[in-house]
Design a protein around this motif. Structure first.
Motif, PDB file in Angstrom:
ATOM      1  N   ALA A 127      13.536   4.299   2.500  1.00  0.00           N
ATOM      2  CA  ALA A 127      13.308   3.896   1.002  1.00  0.00           C
ATOM      3  C   ALA A 127      12.359   4.905   0.068  1.00  0.00           C
ATOM      4  CB  ALA A 127      12.756   2.576   0.900  1.00  0.00           C
ATOM      5  N   LEU A 128      11.477   5.274   0.898  1.00  0.00           N
ATOM      6  CA  LEU A 128      10.409   6.360   0.352  1.00  0.00           C
ATOM      7  C   LEU A 128      10.260   7.766   0.846  1.00  0.00           C
ATOM      8  CD1 LEU A 128       7.241   3.878   1.034  1.00  0.00           C
ATOM      9  CD2 LEU A 128       8.579   3.934  -1.022  1.00  0.00           C
ATOM     10  N   GLY A 129      11.447   7.985   1.390  1.00  0.00           N
ATOM     11  CA  GLY A 129      11.798   9.433   1.821  1.00  0.00           C
ATOM     12  C   GLY A 129      10.716  10.099   2.552  1.00  0.00           C
ATOM     13  N   ILE A 130       9.821   9.603   3.344  1.00  0.00           N
ATOM     14  CA  ILE A 130       9.002   9.983   4.344  1.00  0.00           C
ATOM     15  C   ILE A 130       9.543  10.641   5.643  1.00  0.00           C
ATOM     16  CG2 ILE A 130       6.793   9.658   5.588  1.00  0.00           C
ATOM     17  CD1 ILE A 130       6.131   7.396   3.483  1.00  0.00           C
ATOM     18  N   ARG A 131       9.667  11.696   5.769  1.00  0.00           N
ATOM     19  CA  ARG A 131      10.565  12.406   6.947  1.00  0.00           C
ATOM     20  C   ARG A 131      10.128  11.930   8.169  1.00  0.00           C
ATOM     21  NH1 ARG A 131       9.951  18.448   7.574  1.00  0.00           N
ATOM     22  NH2 ARG A 131      11.817  17.792   9.135  1.00  0.00           N
ATOM     23  N   SER A 132       8.715  11.584   8.507  1.00  0.00           N
ATOM     24  CA  SER A 132       8.189  11.218   9.822  1.00  0.00           C
ATOM     25  C   SER A 132       7.299  10.295   9.697  1.00  0.00           C
ATOM     26  CB  SER A 132       7.601  12.562  10.390  1.00  0.00           C
ATOM     27  OG  SER A 132       6.914  12.301  11.638  1.00  0.00           O
ATOM     28  N   ALA A 186       0.707  -1.232  -0.070  1.00  0.00           N
ATOM     29  CA  ALA A 186      -0.048   0.177   0.050  1.00  0.00           C
ATOM     30  C   ALA A 186       0.744   1.261  -0.025  1.00  0.00           C
ATOM     31  CB  ALA A 186      -1.052   0.033   1.347  1.00  0.00           C
ATOM     32  N   LEU A 187       2.031   1.083   0.721  1.00  0.00           N
ATOM     33  CA  LEU A 187       2.633   2.470   0.877  1.00  0.00           C
ATOM     34  C   LEU A 187       3.497   2.889  -0.227  1.00  0.00           C
ATOM     35  CD1 LEU A 187       3.578   4.844   3.048  1.00  0.00           C
ATOM     36  CD2 LEU A 187       2.078   3.012   3.785  1.00  0.00           C
ATOM     37  N   CYS A 188       4.136   1.744  -0.976  1.00  0.00           N
ATOM     38  CA  CYS A 188       4.933   1.858  -2.233  1.00  0.00           C
ATOM     39  C   CYS A 188       3.979   2.277  -3.400  1.00  0.00           C
ATOM     40  CB  CYS A 188       5.397   0.379  -2.731  1.00  0.00           C
ATOM     41  SG  CYS A 188       6.664  -0.042  -1.459  1.00  0.00           S
ATOM     42  N   GLN A 189       2.693   1.734  -3.388  1.00  0.00           N
ATOM     43  CA  GLN A 189       1.862   2.320  -4.304  1.00  0.00           C
ATOM     44  C   GLN A 189       1.284   3.781  -4.211  1.00  0.00           C
ATOM     45  OE1 GLN A 189      -2.983   1.441  -4.839  1.00  0.00           O
ATOM     46  NE2 GLN A 189      -1.753  -0.286  -5.002  1.00  0.00           N
ATOM     47  N   ALA A 190       1.254   4.305  -2.823  1.00  0.00           N
ATOM     48  CA  ALA A 190       0.810   5.718  -2.479  1.00  0.00           C
ATOM     49  C   ALA A 190       1.839   6.351  -2.663  1.00  0.00           C
ATOM     50  CB  ALA A 190       0.589   5.541  -0.893  1.00  0.00           C
ATOM     51  N   SER A 191       3.161   5.845  -2.576  1.00  0.00           N
ATOM     52  CA  SER A 191       4.421   6.986  -2.801  1.00  0.00           C
ATOM     53  C   SER A 191       4.773   7.140  -4.416  1.00  0.00           C
ATOM     54  CB  SER A 191       5.591   6.299  -2.405  1.00  0.00           C
ATOM     55  OG  SER A 191       5.319   6.256  -0.628  1.00  0.00           O
ATOM     56  N   LEU A 192       4.083   6.099  -5.225  1.00  0.00           N
ATOM     57  CA  LEU A 192       4.469   6.519  -6.597  1.00  0.00           C
ATOM     58  C   LEU A 192       4.151   8.019  -7.088  1.00  0.00           C
ATOM     59  CD1 LEU A 192       3.054   3.280  -8.087  1.00  0.00           C
ATOM     60  CD2 LEU A 192       5.454   3.842  -7.942  1.00  0.00           C
ATOM     61  N   ALA A 193       3.065   8.694  -6.712  1.00  0.00           N
ATOM     62  CA  ALA A 193       2.591   9.870  -7.224  1.00  0.00           C
ATOM     63  C   ALA A 193       2.715  10.991  -6.295  1.00  0.00           C
ATOM     64  CB  ALA A 193       1.136   9.827  -7.577  1.00  0.00           C
ATOM     65  N   VAL A 194       2.840  10.883  -4.939  1.00  0.00           N
ATOM     66  CA  VAL A 194       3.056  11.599  -3.732  1.00  0.00           C
ATOM     67  C   VAL A 194       4.086  11.609  -2.982  1.00  0.00           C
ATOM     68  CG1 VAL A 194       1.679  12.840  -1.957  1.00  0.00           C
ATOM     69  CG2 VAL A 194       0.302  11.685  -3.808  1.00  0.00           C
ATOM     70  N   ARG A 195       4.749  12.792  -2.546  1.00  0.00           N
ATOM     71  CA  ARG A 195       5.862  12.554  -1.702  1.00  0.00           C
ATOM     72  C   ARG A 195       5.480  13.011  -0.583  1.00  0.00           C
ATOM     73  NH1 ARG A 195      11.225  11.941  -1.896  1.00  0.00           N
ATOM     74  NH2 ARG A 195      12.575  12.964  -0.656  1.00  0.00           N
ATOM     75  N   TRP A 196       5.183  12.027   0.298  1.00  0.00           N
ATOM     76  CA  TRP A 196       4.578  12.177   1.784  1.00  0.00           C
ATOM     77  C   TRP A 196       5.599  12.767   2.725  1.00  0.00           C
ATOM     78  CZ3 TRP A 196      -0.264  11.955   1.374  1.00  0.00           C
ATOM     79  CH2 TRP A 196      -0.858  11.158   0.357  1.00  0.00           C
TER      80      TRP A 196
END
Length: 195
Positions: free
Chosen positions: A108-113, A77-87
């Motif tokens: 891996a996905l660059g989510i700060r928090s 789910a997170l990998c899919q969600a991070s394709l279009a949005v930088r959370w």
């Protein structure tokens, strides 16, 4: 992404991941209980989504059979969600607690928090051994974590508008129906912004 163009997802987006159950028939659990019949668990379909906390826009969805552990749905789910949005931040409940999940988000996905409360797993250790889980234990932001309930609000809105029961009979058809419901949910939000 149309949601960003339409102002549904801003510059510092915050996501929440959660799962909900969808009835596989219109007969409610209450009716089954009153009739003295069992409501089979195999008829329960679980929808896991990543939603934007401010707009309730679904940016990812996975479908599985329930009841089951939520944790395996975290990565897809997170990998899919991070394709279009930088959370900027991800909120999740204790069912998703693991060092691997924190690491996936941060490294891996660059989510700060990541705000995922420690699941002590019965007795457990008082202090976790691993880096991100120790950080959560030390400085858990309760005020921010409160926004996780926006995922519940999104599910409530979804079920009010589209019902809580699926019409399809087979598992593959129920999975397709879930994805169509997610698409419909998002299209209704986009239509409200004039996009």
């Amino acid at each position: 992404m149309r949601a960003q163009e339409g102002g549904l997802i801003g510059d510092r987006p915050e996501a929440a991941i959660d799962a909900t159950g969808l009835e596989s028939r219109h007969t409610s659990r209450y009716f089954f209980k009153r009739a003295g019949r069992k409501h089979s668990a195999r008829l329960w379909t679980k929808l896991t989504v990543v939603c934007h906390t401010a707009s309730h826009f679904f940016t990812a969805a996975t479908v599985s059979a329930g009841p089951s552990n939520d944790a395996p749905q975290f990565r897809p789910a997170l990998c899919q969600a991070s394709l279009a949005v930088r959370w900027r931040r991800l909120l999740a409940d204790a069912a998703f607690d693991s060092e691997a999940n924190h690491r996936l988000c941060r490294e891996a996905l660059g989510i700060r928090s990541t705000v995922i409360p420690i699941n002590r797993r019965a007795q457990g250790r008082k202090w976790p051994k691993t880096r991100y889980r120790r950080q959560m234990k030390r400085r858990f932001p309760k005020r921010k974590y409160g926004q996780r309930w926006q995922a519940e609000s999104a599910f409530s809105r979804h079920k009010r508008l589209l019902d809580s029961a699926l019409r399809s009979r087979s598992e593959p058809a129920r999975e397709r129906e879930c994805y169509l419901r997610v698409l419909t949910h998002n299209l209704m939000l986009l239509a409200a912004t004039g996009q």
